[in-house]
Design a protein around this motif. Structure first.
Motif, mmCIF file in Angstrom:
data_model
loop_
_atom_site.group_PDB
_atom_site.id
_atom_site.type_symbol
_atom_site.label_atom_id
_atom_site.label_comp_id
_atom_site.label_asym_id
_atom_site.label_seq_id
_atom_site.Cartn_x
_atom_site.Cartn_y
_atom_site.Cartn_z
ATOM 1 N N ARG A 148 0.867 -1.163 -0.044
ATOM 2 C CA ARG A 148 0.138 0.147 -0.080
ATOM 3 C C ARG A 148 0.914 1.215 -0.046
ATOM 4 O O ARG A 148 0.415 2.288 -0.435
ATOM 5 N N MET A 149 2.275 1.248 0.550
ATOM 6 C CA MET A 149 3.017 2.515 0.364
ATOM 7 C C MET A 149 3.352 2.588 -1.131
ATOM 8 O O MET A 149 3.258 3.649 -1.602
ATOM 9 N N ASP A 150 3.439 1.331 -1.892
ATOM 10 C CA ASP A 150 3.740 1.703 -3.161
ATOM 11 C C ASP A 150 2.651 2.361 -3.900
ATOM 12 O O ASP A 150 2.731 3.128 -4.893
ATOM 13 N N ALA A 151 1.468 1.949 -3.641
ATOM 14 C CA ALA A 151 0.229 2.409 -4.330
ATOM 15 C C ALA A 151 0.243 3.948 -3.882
ATOM 16 O O ALA A 151 -0.299 4.752 -4.638
ATOM 17 N N LEU A 152 0.400 4.094 -2.630
ATOM 18 C CA LEU A 152 0.296 5.523 -2.277
ATOM 19 C C LEU A 152 1.234 6.483 -2.942
ATOM 20 O O LEU A 152 1.137 7.505 -3.259
ATOM 21 N N ILE A 153 2.330 6.158 -3.074
ATOM 22 C CA ILE A 153 3.446 6.941 -3.865
ATOM 23 C C ILE A 153 3.097 7.067 -5.257
ATOM 24 O O ILE A 153 3.060 8.160 -5.743
ATOM 25 N N VAL A 154 2.490 5.937 -6.026
ATOM 26 C CA VAL A 154 2.063 6.268 -7.457
ATOM 27 C C VAL A 154 0.864 7.425 -7.399
ATOM 28 O O VAL A 154 0.777 8.153 -8.174
ATOM 29 N N ALA A 155 0.035 7.116 -6.388
ATOM 30 C CA ALA A 155 -1.243 7.889 -6.156
ATOM 31 C C ALA A 155 -0.550 9.499 -5.999
ATOM 32 O O ALA A 155 -1.414 10.481 -6.836
ATOM 33 N N GLU A 156 0.425 9.566 -5.207
ATOM 34 C CA GLU A 156 0.701 11.067 -5.040
ATOM 35 C C GLU A 156 1.434 11.463 -6.226
ATOM 36 O O GLU A 156 1.272 12.748 -6.704
ATOM 37 N N THR A 157 2.285 10.600 -7.003
ATOM 38 C CA THR A 157 2.719 11.158 -8.248
ATOM 39 C C THR A 157 1.801 11.453 -9.332
ATOM 40 O O THR A 157 1.641 12.659 -10.000
ATOM 41 N N ASN A 158 0.660 10.763 -9.516
ATOM 42 C CA ASN A 158 -0.435 10.989 -10.216
ATOM 43 C C ASN A 158 -1.098 12.165 -10.014
ATOM 44 O O ASN A 158 -1.559 13.140 -10.983
#
Length: 601
Positions: free
Chosen positions: A348-358
């Motif tokens: 979920r940390m990985d998904a959170l990082i991608v969401a912040e970049t998006n």
């Protein structure tokens, strides 16, 4: 006398094909002609009225029934489920649905971004800034100014021209021996005498002045009024000083080619059509920018929603990890559950990082459309959408939408104007295939020769001296192929534009039907996603209770948590897609300005 049958047959065949070509050309010219094209100004005014109407129209005007709110639609959906005896579990999922129950409000999320200032933007603010600052629109706004200058240039072709010129010359000639001549005279003493004529040495001075006005006529001719004045003086053995003046009038009028007001004003009308088409293109460019900016706004809304979901997933995973560590310390769970929970946190940390970049990319894209790319605002400013999505269900009158789109789409109006310009051009080129046949007339009232300038104009208009002339001029190329080819090119170009218009009509119909289907689809997706979120939340709570009772592993709990997050993400995506579908519907029907509540100037 013999007749060559083969030549006679060739002539007949050529005559037949020539006749067919003429009939075909006439049919092509006559086919598109209608009342509006016969009066292009009426067509343009009708188009302007339709465009002004578009600024007041919105999607509500096309709804057969009042729009239904999302909560009411969900209640109706649940009522149907109860009738089908499919009852959901009545378990309070609490915090898992907190983001969904907030209705997508992201103002609380903005404050969690450390070190960055937040800027709340409504969709109206974004549209205004885009129309004011977008570089594409700024470039397009120059085109109407250019076309306006071209119209003024064409209108100035009938400006009256005032002209004047002066010429002064001197000749100091030596004596020149001339030819021997013989006189014939009634005087017998002079008759038959042979003399030698010699040019004596003399100093000649001449001054010529002329002023007047040239008046171009809208019928194709021109009128010239002028007054020449001439002074010649000679110094030598025989001095002389002469003044001559006149009042001249001349007129030239074509009778076939280039004759008539309609032909000579054709270039002005074509320039006006071009100006109208450019204005429509500018308007269309603005409408496209509005549509793009609206979509970028909802993309930013979706990015915030996805970030909210991913952050919530990360928080739940951390809570589960803390709970598992506590249970392991108390001996209620195996130590391997800690590893499983940590894997869930990392995912979920990985998904959170991608969401912040998006989210950063979505903000930057919106800033790009608004031309708000200052370095300080990009690095430190965070855009937060303040406008909530329109969660209303529409039942559109498709036939009304289609009829208004076919009469109000800017692209179709532009094609109509181009077709009117083509028709004007064809009429002009038809005239250019005629022979050049013109009438020229000139009259001059002359003065007698005076030695005093002050008395020179006194006897100009007494009619004692005058000269006049009238003439006809005829000119025609042997084959006239160049002008015929130009006419044929214009006809074929108009036929091509007619085919393009037919293709555009089909495209508009397809876009409308596609947009309406996407509206229905995305609304159903919102309902389905909302139900999926409810069920996934219930499932997560149940799995979590089973884990606390030792009946489930953390891997199984995380799987249900993942399904909950994906269901929430689907709902956010479906809501954003529904807003985009409404934008596409308004754009396809030509009512985007009314939908956006903008007055285009």
């Amino acid at each position: 006398m013999t007749i060559d049958a083969s030549k006679h047959t060739q002539v007949s065949v050529r005559s037949y094909f020539l006749l067919q070509s003429v009939i075909f050309s006439v049919s092509l010219l006559a086919q598109p002609l209608c009342a509006e094209e016969a009066n292009p100004n009426l067509m343009i005014e009708k188009a302007n009225q339709r465009l002004r109407l578009d600024e007041r129209l919105s999607l509500d005007d096309y709804s057969v029934t009042p729009p239904v709110k999302l909560n009411d639609a969900i209640n109706e959906y649940n009522a149907k489920r109860e009738k089908a005896e499919i009852k959901p579990l009545q378990i309070d999922i609490g915090k898992a649905l907190n983001a969904v129950d907030r209705g997508g409000d992201t103002s609380q999320l903005a404050s969690t971004i450390s070190g960055q200032t937040t800027q709340s933007l409504t969709i109206a603010d974004v549209r205004t800034k885009a129309l004011k600052n977008n570089l594409t629109i700024k470039v397009a706004q120059i085109d109407p100014l250019i076309s306006g200058a071209e119209v003024r240039e064409e209108q100035a072709k009938f400006d009256n021209i005032i002209f004047a010129y002066a010429k002064y010359g001197e000749i100091d000639s030596p004596k020149i021996s001339g030819d021997t001549v013989e006189f014939k005279s009634d005087n017998l003493s002079l008759d038959g005498q042979q003399v030698k004529l010699s040019t004596v040495a003399q100093d000649k001075r001449s001054l010529s002045l002329e002023a007047g006005i040239r008046i171009p006529l809208r019928t194709g001719g021109s009128v010239v009024l002028s007054s020449p004045l001439e002074n010649k003086s000679s110094r030598g053995q025989f001095d002389s000083d002469e003044y001559r003046s006149a009042m001249r009038f001349s007129m030239s009028q074509p009778l076939l080619r280039n004759a008539g007001v309609k032909v000579n004003e054709a270039s002005i009308r074509i320039a006006e059509y071009s100006q109208q088409a450019v204005q429509l293109k500018t308007r269309l460019q603005s409408i496209r920018v509005i549509a793009i900016v609206d979509k970028a706004y909802w993309a930013l809304y979706e990015a915030w929603g996805q970030l909210d979901v991913r952050r919530q997933q990360f928080e739940y995973a951390n809570q589960n990890l803390s709970m598992v560590k506590h249970r392991v310390r108390e001996g209620l769970s195996a130590a391997v559950e800690i590893n499983r929970a940590e894997i869930g946190v990392a995912d979920r940390m990985d998904a959170l990082i991608v969401a912040e970049t998006n989210l950063k990319l979505a903000q930057r894209q919106l800033r790009f459309y608004m031309n708000d790319m200052a370095e300080d605002t990009i690095q430190t400013g965070t855009l937060v959408p303040a406008t909530q999505p329109s969660l209303l269900k529409y039942e559109f009158n498709r036939n009304k939408l289609l009829d208004d789109a076919l009469s109000g789409r800017v692209e179709l109006l532009e094609q109509e104007i181009q077709l009117a310009a083509d028709l004007t051009k064809i009429d002009y080129l038809e005239n250019q295939t005629l022979p050049l046949f013109s009438l020229d007339y000139q009259y001059g009232a002359l003065s007698n020769t005076n030695s005093n300038f002050g008395q020179n104009y006194r006897n100009v208009l007494n009619g004692d001296f005058n000269d006049w002339s009238i003439g006809l001029k005829f000119e025609m190329p042997m084959t006239n192929e160049a002008r015929k080819a130009q006419l044929d090119y214009a006809v074929q170009q108009r036929n091509q534009r007619l085919a393009t218009k037919s293709l555009q009509i089909l495209t508009v119909k397809k876009e409308i039907y596609d947009a309406l289907d996407y509206v229905d689809q995305n609304w159903q997706r919102i309902l389905a996603a909302r139900q999926q979120v409810l069920i996934a939340g219930l499932n997560y709570e149940a799995e979590l209770k089973q884990f606390n009772e030792g009946l489930r592993t953390m891997t199984e709990v995380l799987e249900t948590l993942t399904r909950l997050g994906e269901a929430q993400a689907k709902e956010v995506r479906a809501i954003a897609d529904y807003q985009v579908a409404l934008i596409d519907t308004a754009y396809a029907t030509g009512t985007l300005l009314g939908y956006s509540k903008l007055d285009f100037n």
